[in-house]
Scaffold this active site. Structure first.
Site, PDB file in Angstrom:
ATOM      1  N   GLY A  87       2.769  -0.999   4.076  1.00 40.14           N
ATOM      2  CA  GLY A  87       2.172  -1.845   3.054  1.00 40.14           C
ATOM      3  C   GLY A  87       2.275  -3.311   3.408  1.00 40.14           C
ATOM      4  N   TYR A 145     -11.124   1.452   5.160  1.00 38.14           N
ATOM      5  CA  TYR A 145     -10.049   1.231   4.195  1.00 38.14           C
ATOM      6  C   TYR A 145     -10.570   0.452   2.997  1.00 38.14           C
ATOM      7  CZ  TYR A 145      -5.210   0.760   2.708  1.00 38.14           C
ATOM      8  OH  TYR A 145      -4.032   0.869   2.020  1.00 38.14           O
ATOM      9  N   SER A 146     -10.317   0.967   1.799  1.00 36.07           N
ATOM     10  CA  SER A 146     -10.821   0.322   0.584  1.00 36.07           C
ATOM     11  C   SER A 146      -9.823   0.448  -0.551  1.00 36.07           C
ATOM     12  CB  SER A 146     -12.157   0.939   0.158  1.00 36.07           C
ATOM     13  OG  SER A 146     -12.594   0.386  -1.067  1.00 36.07           O
ATOM     14  N   ASN A 147      -9.298  -0.685  -0.983  1.00 33.60           N
ATOM     15  CA  ASN A 147      -8.395  -0.699  -2.136  1.00 33.60           C
ATOM     16  C   ASN A 147      -9.121  -0.357  -3.425  1.00 33.60           C
ATOM     17  OD1 ASN A 147      -5.637  -1.939  -1.185  1.00 33.60           O
ATOM     18  ND2 ASN A 147      -7.242  -3.048  -0.097  1.00 33.60           N
ATOM     19  N   SER A 151       0.784  -1.238   0.000  1.00 38.93           N
ATOM     20  CA  SER A 151       0.000   0.000   0.000  1.00 38.93           C
ATOM     21  C   SER A 151       0.810   1.280   0.000  1.00 38.93           C
ATOM     22  CB  SER A 151      -0.942   0.012   1.201  1.00 38.93           C
ATOM     23  OG  SER A 151      -2.067  -0.785   0.938  1.00 38.93           O
TER      24      SER A 151
END
Length: 590
Positions: free
Chosen positions: A545, A405-407, A306
């Site tokens: 990350g 949290y959202s990718n 991340s």
């Protein structure tokens, strides 16, 4: 009428040299084009006094140079990796070429021309691994001249035999070609065995580049705990072996011990770089690969997960600074019809994780389940991944009212960057950040499964026959991570990037302030930037990350007096996160 008489019109035709250039060009894209026979025929012409041998060399070199760049450009496009992935032979050939890139053999792009099929596979490997054009083009020019001169000489020698007996001439030409290829391969293998393996050695063959089933922050703590508990019975012995040259060695003993603690707690290897008033200090612990004694390379590359998001957010904010994009632009403006409720979700919501969009990671199989491995080599598109996520309802409403949290949001940001600029987010990151800052160990691999250059191996647990085993997961297709976490980098490059970002070199002050502003009260995440407070009250900014087989942390004080980047390859005996936290805290407060 003999063959030479039939070829006589071509010998005097102005189309001869364009034909030679075209054949040389096609040979860079399609390995079955018989360039040896084409240039051998040109040798016949030269031997019989028709065309100029120098013009043969020039025409062929130009064709080779153009063909190289056609193959390079195709393999960098979306279409290229799909074509490569359709053929088992092509995948293997490009993988072999990629391994040769890793070996740092001298003039690799030149010597690959003398191997059967070597030219097209090396072009594809360079493009797929995103070797910078500034590095590829000069090597291609040298290669083109060397190849053209070789083929013209081959043609001239073979031409003498061809005049007497065409079959004998072809046999002589092919024999010379394969003999030269064999000699080159033997020399390259010999030099590869003698190549130094020092930790952190430079890699002249590095790709821009150059990630299946993981993503940045791929992971929540929930996923990490599941992996650790699933592999509690897996015993992994990795003797700590710290290695680094340091200024003020006595001041570093405590941090070196902390790094050893990280490995002892649950990692195969770890590496770190600390920058402070004493200068830059690097250390490693553990081993680079299970079952071997090779130390983790101090300058090794790893998947950063991340932390990729901070690079993507920086490009988005640069476009805002240029007036080409607005933070409060609705997603619907740039991606019409893609996101339900897209008129109410803004670019800002995507950046600070307040969109409420379902996280795509929750839709994907995760280790240790064996179905996770089914996606290891699969090429995903952002459109596919976004569709999987948006098939689920939002996690909250309305957008901007909470943090989750959202990718998925960063996959959409990658698409928006392409809409605004006409180039992929990877090309924009390379153009705006990687090249200007000289981040020579950083790349966005796209679909390229390997990590070019020195690197530690990463591992994941998997269930097999009812038992949990660690598998080497270093190589995988990173397209599942995409703009949410596909990047590969080094400790040095990440420290350099955050120094440039927080030092105001990449963004104007007001947008850097926006980056450090939380989306909702109480959050510690702004526009692609994370922060936390140390035990001594110092606030540090950066990101972390989780790419499953690799975990990384990179943080800096606001005044840039101290910077710390750590990367770990976990073995899942335990969770090393709290020990890494202790290392970071000591580095900033000690």
């Amino acid at each position: 009428m003999d063959l030479l008489t039939l070829l006589d019109p071509l010998m005097t035709s102005p189309l001869l040299y364009p034909l030679l250039a075209g054949l040389g060009s096609l040979d860079g894209v399609l390995p079955m084009i018989p360039s040896e026979a084409a240039i051998l025929t040109a040798g016949v012409f030269a031997h019989t006094g028709a065309p100029s041998l120098l013009l043969v060399v020039v025409a062929t070199a130009l064709g080779v140079f153009i063909g190289d760049h056609l193959a390079y450009g195709l393999s960098r496009s979306v279409l290229g990796p799909r074509l490569i992935n359709r053929s088992k032979y092509a995948r293997r050939a490009v993988a072999v070429a990629g391994r040769q890139l890793d070996r740092r053999a001298g003039l690799l792009i030149v010597t690959s021309r003398f191997l059967p099929g070597g030219r097209v596979t090396m072009n594809a490997a360079c493009g797929t691994a995103r070797v910078p054009l500034s590095r590829f083009s000069p090597a291609s020019a040298i290669a083109a001249l060397a190849w053209a001169a070789y083929m013209a000489g081959l043609g001239y020698l073979g031409g003498a035999a061809f005049v007497e007996n065409p079959l004998l001439g072809l046999a002589v030409g092919l024999a010379l070609s394969f003999a030269c290829g064999g000699i080159v391969e033997l020399v390259r293998r010999w030099t590869a065995r003698r190549a130094p393996r020092a930790a952190g050695a430079a890699d002249p063959g590095r790709g821009r580049s150059p990630a299946a089933a993981s993503r940045g922050q791929v992971g929540s703590r929930r996923v990490r705990r599941a992996l650790v508990s699933a592999t509690a019975a897996v015993a992994v012995l990795a003797a700590p072996a710290a290695a680094a040259a340091t200024p003020k060695e006595a001041d570093r003993v405590g941090m070196r011990s902390r790094l050893d603690d990280v490995v002892a707690t649950g990692a195969v290897g770890a590496l770190a770089e600390v920058r402070d008033e004493h200068g830059a200090w690097r250390a490693t612990s553990g081993v680079a690969e299970l079952g071997r004694t090779r130390a983790v390379p101090a300058g090794g590359r790893f998947r950063v997960g991340s932390i990729t998001k901070t690079f993507v957010a920086t490009v988005v904010l640069q476009l805002v600074a240029e007036g080409r994009l607005g933070l409060d632009d609705p997603v619907e403006t740039w991606l019409p019809g893609v996101v339900p409720n897209g008129r109410r979700i803004t670019v800002r919501h995507l950046l600070d994780h307040t969109s409420g969009l379902y996280d795509v990671v929750e839709t994907l199989p995760m280790p240790p389940g064996p179905e996770f491995l089914d996606n290891r080599w699969r090429t995903w598109t952002a459109t596919e991944l976004v569709a999987r996520a948006l098939a689920n309802p939002p996690t909250f409403e309305p957008p901007g009212s909470a943090y989750a949290y959202s990718n998925t949001g960063y996959l959409l940001l990658g698409q928006i960057i392409e809409k605004v600029t006409g180039r992929s987010y990877g090309d924009e990151i390379e153009r705006r950040i990687i090249r200007p800052l000289g981040l020579t160990g950083t790349s966005l691999p796209g679909t390229w499964p390997r990590i070019s250059g020195p690197h530690p191996h990463g591992y994941l647990p998997t269930l097999r026959d009812g038992e949990t085993h660690l598998i080497d997961y270093t190589e995988m297709n990173p397209s599942m991570m995409g703009a949410a976490g596909e990047m590969i980098s080094t400790t040095r490059d990440l420290n350099r990037f955050f120094a440039a970002l927080l030092g105001g070199r990449l963004l104007p002050g007001h947008l850097l302030d926006e980056m450090r502003t939380p989306g909702v009260r109480g959050a510690s995440y702004g526009l692609g930037l994370d922060w936390w407070d140390t035990s001594c009250g110092i606030r540090v900014y950066g990101n972390d990350g989780d790419a499953l087989a690799y975990r990384s942390w990179s943080y800096s004080t606001e005044d840039l007096r101290r910077q710390v980047t750590v990367a770990v390859t976990p073995d899942f005996r335990g969770d090393p996160d709290h020990v890494v936290d202790a290392f970071l805290d000591q580095a900033f407060c000690g």
